[in-house]
Design an enzyme around this catalytic site. Structure first.
Site, PDB file in Angstrom:
ATOM      1  N   THR A  49     -12.528  -6.624   7.560  1.00  0.00           N
ATOM      2  CA  THR A  49     -11.071  -6.543   7.386  1.00  0.00           C
ATOM      3  C   THR A  49     -10.436  -5.869   8.591  1.00  0.00           C
ATOM      4  O   THR A  49      -9.426  -6.346   9.129  1.00  0.00           O
ATOM      5  CB  THR A  49     -10.735  -5.720   6.113  1.00  0.00           C
ATOM      6  OG1 THR A  49     -11.396  -6.318   5.017  1.00  0.00           O
ATOM      7  CG2 THR A  49      -9.245  -5.661   5.870  1.00  0.00           C
TER       8      THR A  49
ATOM      9  N   ALA B 298      -1.094   0.202  13.118  1.00  0.00           N
ATOM     10  CA  ALA B 298      -1.434   1.496  12.516  1.00  0.00           C
ATOM     11  C   ALA B 298      -2.895   1.817  12.805  1.00  0.00           C
ATOM     12  O   ALA B 298      -3.789   1.093  12.386  1.00  0.00           O
ATOM     13  CB  ALA B 298      -1.184   1.461  11.013  1.00  0.00           C
TER      14      ALA B 298
ATOM     15  N   TYR C  28     -15.465   3.133  10.372  1.00  0.00           N
ATOM     16  CA  TYR C  28     -14.000   3.052  10.357  1.00  0.00           C
ATOM     17  C   TYR C  28     -13.437   3.410  11.732  1.00  0.00           C
ATOM     18  O   TYR C  28     -12.601   2.699  12.283  1.00  0.00           O
ATOM     19  CB  TYR C  28     -13.459   4.005   9.283  1.00  0.00           C
ATOM     20  CG  TYR C  28     -11.967   3.994   9.124  1.00  0.00           C
ATOM     21  CD1 TYR C  28     -11.292   2.826   8.786  1.00  0.00           C
ATOM     22  CD2 TYR C  28     -11.221   5.157   9.288  1.00  0.00           C
ATOM     23  CE1 TYR C  28      -9.911   2.819   8.617  1.00  0.00           C
ATOM     24  CE2 TYR C  28      -9.848   5.163   9.125  1.00  0.00           C
ATOM     25  CZ  TYR C  28      -9.201   3.994   8.788  1.00  0.00           C
ATOM     26  OH  TYR C  28      -7.835   3.994   8.635  1.00  0.00           O
TER      27      TYR C  28
ATOM     28  N   ASP D 289      -0.004  -8.844   1.489  1.00  0.00           N
ATOM     29  CA  ASP D 289      -0.922  -7.857   0.896  1.00  0.00           C
ATOM     30  C   ASP D 289      -1.861  -8.576  -0.058  1.00  0.00           C
ATOM     31  O   ASP D 289      -1.432  -9.450  -0.812  1.00  0.00           O
ATOM     32  CB  ASP D 289      -0.110  -6.774   0.146  1.00  0.00           C
ATOM     33  CG  ASP D 289      -0.880  -5.475  -0.006  1.00  0.00           C
ATOM     34  OD1 ASP D 289      -1.960  -5.506  -0.631  1.00  0.00           O
ATOM     35  OD2 ASP D 289      -0.417  -4.436   0.499  1.00  0.00           O
TER      36      ASP D 289
ATOM     37  N   LYS E 218     -11.467   0.850  14.196  1.00  0.00           N
ATOM     38  CA  LYS E 218     -10.098   1.135  14.644  1.00  0.00           C
ATOM     39  C   LYS E 218     -10.050   1.309  16.170  1.00  0.00           C
ATOM     40  O   LYS E 218      -9.059   0.962  16.815  1.00  0.00           O
ATOM     41  CB  LYS E 218      -9.561   2.387  13.934  1.00  0.00           C
ATOM     42  CG  LYS E 218      -9.146   2.114  12.495  1.00  0.00           C
ATOM     43  CD  LYS E 218      -7.899   1.235  12.446  1.00  0.00           C
ATOM     44  CE  LYS E 218      -7.407   1.014  11.038  1.00  0.00           C
ATOM     45  NZ  LYS E 218      -6.131   0.257  10.991  1.00  0.00           N
TER      46      LYS E 218
ATOM     47  N   GLY F 200       0.840  -1.208   0.000  1.00  0.00           N
ATOM     48  CA  GLY F 200       0.000   0.000   0.000  1.00  0.00           C
ATOM     49  C   GLY F 200       0.866   1.245   0.000  1.00  0.00           C
ATOM     50  O   GLY F 200       2.090   1.181  -0.111  1.00  0.00           O
ATOM     51  N   PHE F 201       0.220   2.363   0.154  1.00  0.00           N
ATOM     52  CA  PHE F 201       0.920   3.649   0.104  1.00  0.00           C
ATOM     53  C   PHE F 201       1.967   3.759   1.225  1.00  0.00           C
ATOM     54  O   PHE F 201       3.178   3.816   0.967  1.00  0.00           O
ATOM     55  CB  PHE F 201      -0.127   4.771   0.166  1.00  0.00           C
ATOM     56  CG  PHE F 201       0.382   6.076   0.686  1.00  0.00           C
ATOM     57  CD1 PHE F 201       1.510   6.670   0.144  1.00  0.00           C
ATOM     58  CD2 PHE F 201      -0.277   6.718   1.735  1.00  0.00           C
ATOM     59  CE1 PHE F 201       1.985   7.886   0.630  1.00  0.00           C
ATOM     60  CE2 PHE F 201       0.185   7.922   2.221  1.00  0.00           C
ATOM     61  CZ  PHE F 201       1.326   8.504   1.681  1.00  0.00           C
ATOM     62  N   ILE F 202       1.542   3.735   2.472  1.00  0.00           N
ATOM     63  CA  ILE F 202       2.507   3.880   3.572  1.00  0.00           C
ATOM     64  C   ILE F 202       3.360   2.607   3.681  1.00  0.00           C
ATOM     65  O   ILE F 202       4.572   2.660   3.888  1.00  0.00           O
ATOM     66  CB  ILE F 202       1.793   4.162   4.911  1.00  0.00           C
ATOM     67  CG1 ILE F 202       0.971   5.449   4.809  1.00  0.00           C
ATOM     68  CG2 ILE F 202       2.806   4.279   6.060  1.00  0.00           C
ATOM     69  CD1 ILE F 202       0.103   5.759   6.020  1.00  0.00           C
TER      70      ILE F 202
ATOM     71  N   GLY G 267      -3.698  -1.901  -2.416  1.00  0.00           N
ATOM     72  CA  GLY G 267      -2.250  -1.830  -2.642  1.00  0.00           C
ATOM     73  C   GLY G 267      -1.939  -2.247  -4.076  1.00  0.00           C
ATOM     74  O   GLY G 267      -2.789  -2.806  -4.774  1.00  0.00           O
TER      75      GLY G 267
END
Ligand code: UDP
Length: 337
Positions: free
Chosen positions: A95, A117, A149, A31, A153, A10-12, A36
């Protein structure tokens, strides 16, 4: 050191993968390539210390075999992006909750340390001038998709904390505030890649609502080293730590800065929220981090200025490693700012 990075394509995650390989780690990326992209890892694809496992964190057996033998795990795999969360709330919840449980179990079984994260989203509508880690969470109804979300989290963080307390898991949590940089896609709503892409294509920059909502954007190149240092800092275990940018900026100002920095001919266009997102969206007016804990624990100083971030994102787009635009939920004429 053997590190597993879930969401490593993915990005980060891809920036973290590069960083850890650079430091000499052996890195296993897990992944499912849903958001991603293999292309994000193109600079390290032939590195013999990198292994790629294609699969989901929802696959418990796969998570456990992937984490086997690891010293530490960075859990970044998640459904992210306001647009994705609002349009696919069930997949996102599964997920983000069950996937995290699988990772926590695997870390306990292996005795691996964990960096989880998390997100500034968990503070919800709290507009405090500098959100500290113990700030109250002000969330809308869980029946509004946007809040699923933050709800998921929040549960992840509570799980991680309980695994630390009851199983002795060494786990540090990072709450990321609008991390941006090259390779972030605009497709799921993230504003910087979206607006930079629009400016480069000469299209109007779509600013949602009145554009006076503010954020503190932090550069991925500042955030990733701090994540690694926190994973290696026992004083961070059992805690959640903010990592955010230093400069508070309204989205309207951001749009105008992008136009100015890139010398674009584009105009700014105000788009009502109802046209941008499906039902279930509610925006945050303000989100400003207090980074004092990260500064104290690992000397975190977000130093990359917004103009430089804009140039980096634009440069990656020009190199073909850019982003796809966010499709609006509805299309109609919008006011020009
Ligand atoms: N936004 C916008 N135009 C876009 C995409 C997003 O004006 O093309 C706004 C969005 O409504 C929000 C801010 O930019 O107020 C940041 O959005 P993003 O999804 O990047 O992050 P988050 O809302 O999670 O902070």
């Amino acid at each position: 050191m053997k590190s597993v990075i879930t969401g490593g394509a993915g990005f980060i995650g891809s920036h973290l993968t590069e960083y850890l390989l650079d430091r000499g780690d052996e890195v296993v990326v897990l992944d499912d390539l849903s958001t991603g992209r293999q292309q994000n890892l193109v600079t390290v694809a032939t590195n013999p210390r990198l292994a790629m496992v294609h699969g989901s964190v929802l696959d418990q057996a796969l998570v456990s075999t992937t984490v086997a033998g690891a010293d530490r795990v960075f859990h970044l795999a998640a459904a992210v992006g306001v647009k994705l969360i609002v349009e696919e709330p069930l997949t996102s919840l599964r997920t983000n909750i069950h996937g995290t449980e699988n990772v926590l179990d695997a870390c306990v079984a292996e005795g691996a340390t964990l960096l989880l994260a998390s997100t500034s989203e968990i503070y919800g509508k709290n507009t405090a001038d500098g959100l500290s880690e113990d700030a109250d969470r002000i969330l809308g109804s869980p029946l509004l998709s946007r809040w699923t979300y933050a709800a998921a989290k929040g549960i992840d963080e509570a799980f991680a904390h309980a695994y630390g307390t009851e199983y002795g898991l060494d786990v540090a949590i990072v709450r990321l505030f609008n991390t941006v940089g090259p390779r972030q896609t605009g497709r799921y709503g993230m504003v910087v890649p979206n607006l930079v892409g629009q400016a480069q294509r000469g299209e109007p920059l779509t600013v949602f609502g009145d554009g006076l909502q503010t954020r503190c954007f932090s550069y991925v190149g500042d955030v990733v080293p701090a994540m690694v240092r926190l994973a290696e800092t026992p004083a961070a275990y059992g805690r959640a730590v903010n990592l955010g940018g230093a400069e508070e900026v309204s989205i309207l100002t951001l749009a105008n800065r992008i136009i100015q920095v890139l010398g674009s001919d584009s105009e700014v266009r105000l788009v009502p929220y109802s046209e941008a997102y499906a039902d279930g969206y509610e925006d945050m007016r303000r989100r400003v981090p207090n980074n004092a804990l990260a500064r104290e624990l690992v000397g975190f100083e977000p130093s990359t200025p917004l103009d430089e971030i804009i140039r980096q994102v634009a440069g990656a787009n020009a190199d073909g490693n850019g982003n796809e635009p966010m499709p609006l939920a509805a299309t109609s004429d919008a006011a020009v700012a």
